[in-house]
Enzyme design. Structure first.
Site, PDB file in Angstrom:
ATOM      1  N   ASP A 204       0.858  -1.186   0.000  1.00  0.00           N
ATOM      2  CA  ASP A 204       0.000   0.000   0.000  1.00  0.00           C
ATOM      3  C   ASP A 204       0.896   1.238   0.000  1.00  0.00           C
ATOM      4  OD1 ASP A 204       1.099   0.253   2.514  1.00  0.00           O
ATOM      5  OD2 ASP A 204      -0.789   0.252   3.598  1.00  0.00           O
ATOM      6  N   ASP A 206       1.447   4.711   2.300  1.00  0.00           N
ATOM      7  CA  ASP A 206       1.070   5.329   3.572  1.00  0.00           C
ATOM      8  C   ASP A 206       1.477   6.797   3.590  1.00  0.00           C
ATOM      9  OD1 ASP A 206       0.486   2.666   4.997  1.00  0.00           O
ATOM     10  OD2 ASP A 206       2.564   2.393   4.355  1.00  0.00           O
ATOM     11  N   ASP A 301      -3.296   4.615   2.720  1.00  0.00           N
ATOM     12  CA  ASP A 301      -3.644   4.989   4.096  1.00  0.00           C
ATOM     13  C   ASP A 301      -3.295   6.449   4.309  1.00  0.00           C
ATOM     14  OD1 ASP A 301      -4.603   2.584   4.925  1.00  0.00           O
ATOM     15  OD2 ASP A 301      -2.838   1.993   6.069  1.00  0.00           O
TER      16      ASP A 301
HETATM   17  N1  DCP Z   1       1.409   0.846  11.429  1.00  0.00           N
HETATM   18  C1  DCP Z   1       0.885   1.120  12.653  1.00  0.00           C
HETATM   19  N2  DCP Z   1      -0.364   0.732  12.956  1.00  0.00           N
HETATM   20  C2  DCP Z   1      -1.107   0.066  12.048  1.00  0.00           C
HETATM   21  C3  DCP Z   1      -0.593  -0.220  10.782  1.00  0.00           C
HETATM   22  C4  DCP Z   1       0.687   0.189  10.508  1.00  0.00           C
HETATM   23  O1  DCP Z   1       1.556   1.712  13.483  1.00  0.00           O
HETATM   24  N3  DCP Z   1      -2.344  -0.318  12.374  1.00  0.00           N
HETATM   25  C5  DCP Z   1       2.761   1.303  11.124  1.00  0.00           C
HETATM   26  C6  DCP Z   1       3.827   0.275  11.176  1.00  0.00           C
HETATM   27  C7  DCP Z   1       4.151   0.018   9.741  1.00  0.00           C
HETATM   28  C8  DCP Z   1       3.748   1.275   9.039  1.00  0.00           C
HETATM   29  O2  DCP Z   1       2.761   1.863   9.858  1.00  0.00           O
HETATM   30  O3  DCP Z   1       5.489  -0.281   9.532  1.00  0.00           O
HETATM   31  C9  DCP Z   1       3.208   1.019   7.695  1.00  0.00           C
HETATM   32  O4  DCP Z   1       2.340  -0.097   7.715  1.00  0.00           O
HETATM   33  P1  DCP Z   1       2.220  -1.083   6.490  1.00  0.00           P
HETATM   34  O5  DCP Z   1       1.346  -2.207   6.911  1.00  0.00           O
HETATM   35  O6  DCP Z   1       1.800  -0.325   5.286  1.00  0.00           O
HETATM   36  O7  DCP Z   1       3.697  -1.656   6.338  1.00  0.00           O
HETATM   37  P2  DCP Z   1       4.868  -1.213   5.397  1.00  0.00           P
HETATM   38  O8  DCP Z   1       4.569   0.071   4.721  1.00  0.00           O
HETATM   39  O9  DCP Z   1       6.065  -1.272   6.260  1.00  0.00           O
HETATM   40  O10 DCP Z   1       4.969  -2.378   4.359  1.00  0.00           O
HETATM   41  P3  DCP Z   1       4.163  -2.584   2.993  1.00  0.00           P
HETATM   42  O11 DCP Z   1       5.186  -2.459   1.932  1.00  0.00           O
HETATM   43  O12 DCP Z   1       3.639  -3.973   3.075  1.00  0.00           O
HETATM   44  O13 DCP Z   1       3.085  -1.580   2.887  1.00  0.00           O
HETATM   45 MG    MG Z   2       2.802   0.375   3.634  1.00  0.00          MG
END
Ligand code: DCP
Ligand code: MG
Length: 377
Positions: A204, A206, A301
């Site tokens: 995704d 963010d 997000d």
């Molecule tokens: N995060 C958080 N609470 C949530 C979801 C995420 O604090 N409910 C934080 C921790 C994650 C970051 O936000 O590292 C981004 O979440 P992602 O699930 O999008 O994870 P990534 O961006 O690290 O990986 P991806 O490439 O799968 O999107």
């Molecule tokens: Mg992400």
């Protein structure tokens, strides 16, 4: 001991981590044996086991050399008996029988398909699997009523399971920035998550949004989604309002890891570059055929933070999840502090510690600063 482990993980992060923890985007996930076992544990709802495998996997990735034999791993933290056995198997036989069995099990395959639907968590997928549902087709004919998130998840399943590239994330950034700045001039939009850590693809995109004048950011998510909607790029959204309150007993008391920012889980329409010049009538006609339409759906997000919490929000939303987890553990066990995406509370001094940058938060915790690209644990 766990104390030694924590020291080794955090004592000299800059030297240990620099350059070595870059996520191997080039390695397909299915080729990372310990990641498969971690995911399988997650899909079984076994969080403790999943974290243990994630730690082992992150440790292996952080080594700046190829491992030839398990003897080389002696004395390293985070590697349990089970992980060592798997590594031994891979070194001896080129693959781990446990990992191969896991990957080919009907349960793992079904759980992956079902949790691959946006809006479907492990609990729901488990329930469906026990009812004999293993595929999207079976779900569609099962008669289950899906909530709006799951309906969108099913509708855009193929798109949402195709990784988002860095270029696509940049294109989405332009759309989001335009929308945010048109409804609140002066607002700042920061790309967070995996892309901020330098990953070249993600599941995704963010974004963290703030405004230099505290209070101006309140209610921003609704205005932004209204704007995106008017521009015809909002395919799905679910917003939640800010419910964070500082409590006199300190932050991080709640057991939930979820933060309480105003935010929006959305699916945006990303128009592919070559399609932008096309006749709009033709574009509209193409949209009925999901196979060759000139746009794709992307999970986005949007998180809105007051400027006073921005450094904490940025640290929390940059991830990785494992890095955040380890940092929060360090705060509690080594510093008697509670770290969240909103604040840092010192349990000894019984007060909140403020920070206007990530660097200040690392300093409060007695840690050397680790840049985002070093946080791919
Ligand atoms: N995060 C958080 N609470 C949530 C979801 C995420 O604090 N409910 C934080 C921790 C994650 C970051 O936000 O590292 C981004 O979440 P992602 O699930 O999008 O994870 P990534 O961006 O690290 O990986 P991806 O490439 O799968 O999107
Ligand atoms: Mg992400």
């Amino acid at each position: 001991s766990s104390r030694v482990l924590k020291r080794q993980c955090f004592q000299r992060p800059a030297t240990r981590v620099r350059g070595a923890l870059l996520y191997p985007d080039t390695i397909p996930f299915s080729l990372i044996p310990l990641a498969v076992l971690a995911e399988s544990a997650e899909l079984n709802g076994d969080e403790g086991r999943a974290v243990a495998f994630r730690r082992s996997e992150a440790l292996l990735r952080s080594l700046d050399r190829r491992v030839q034999g398990v003897a080389e791993l002696r004395g390293l933290p985070c590697l349990g008996e089970h992980s060592r056995r798997v590594i031994q198997d891979v070194l001896d036989n080129g693959e781990s029988s446990e990992v191969e069995e896991t990957k080919s099990s009907s349960r793992y395959k079904a759980m992956k398909v079902l949790t691959g639907i946006f809006g479907v968590g492990v609990k729901t997928a488990k329930r469906w699997f026990t009812e004999g549902i293993c595929s999207l087709a079976q779900l569609e004919t099962s008669g289950h009523t899906l909530n709006p998130a799951q309906q969108a998840g099913l509708k855009y399943y193929a798109d949402l399971n195709q990784p988002v590239t860095r270029d696509e994330a940049d294109a989405i950034s332009v759309t989001v920035e335009e929308a945010v700045c048109s409804v609140l001039p002066g607002a700042q939009v920061t790309l967070a998550g995996g892309f901020r850590r330098g990953k070249t693809s993600g599941h995704d995109v963010d974004f963290l949004i703030t405004h230099p004048d505290e209070g101006k950011e309140e209610g921003l998510v609704h205005k932004v989604t209204a704007c995106l909607e008017s521009r015809g790029v909002l395919l799905y959204h679910q917003t939640t309002r800010n419910t964070y309150q500082e409590s006199p007993e300190g932050a991080g008391r709640s057991r939930s890891n979820m933060d309480r920012f105003e935010r929006c889980f959305s699916i945006l329409k990303l128009v592919q570059e070559q399609a932008k010049d096309q006749d709009p009538v033709q574009v509209e006609a193409d949209q009925t055929d999901s196979g060759c339409r000139p746009w794709r759906a992307v999970r986005v997000d949007l998180v809105v933070s007051p400027i006073s919490q921005f450094a904490f929000a940025l640290l929390g939303w940059t991830g990785s999840k494992l890095f955040e987890r380890e940092m929060r553990r360090w705060a509690v066990h080594e510093k008697s502090m509670s770290l969240s995406s909103h604040a840092l509370y010192d349990n000894n001094q019984k007060r909140y510690l403020t920070a206007s940058s990530e660097e200040e938060i690392f300093a409060h915790l007695g840690l050397e600063y680790v840049s985002p690209s070093g946080r791919n644990a």
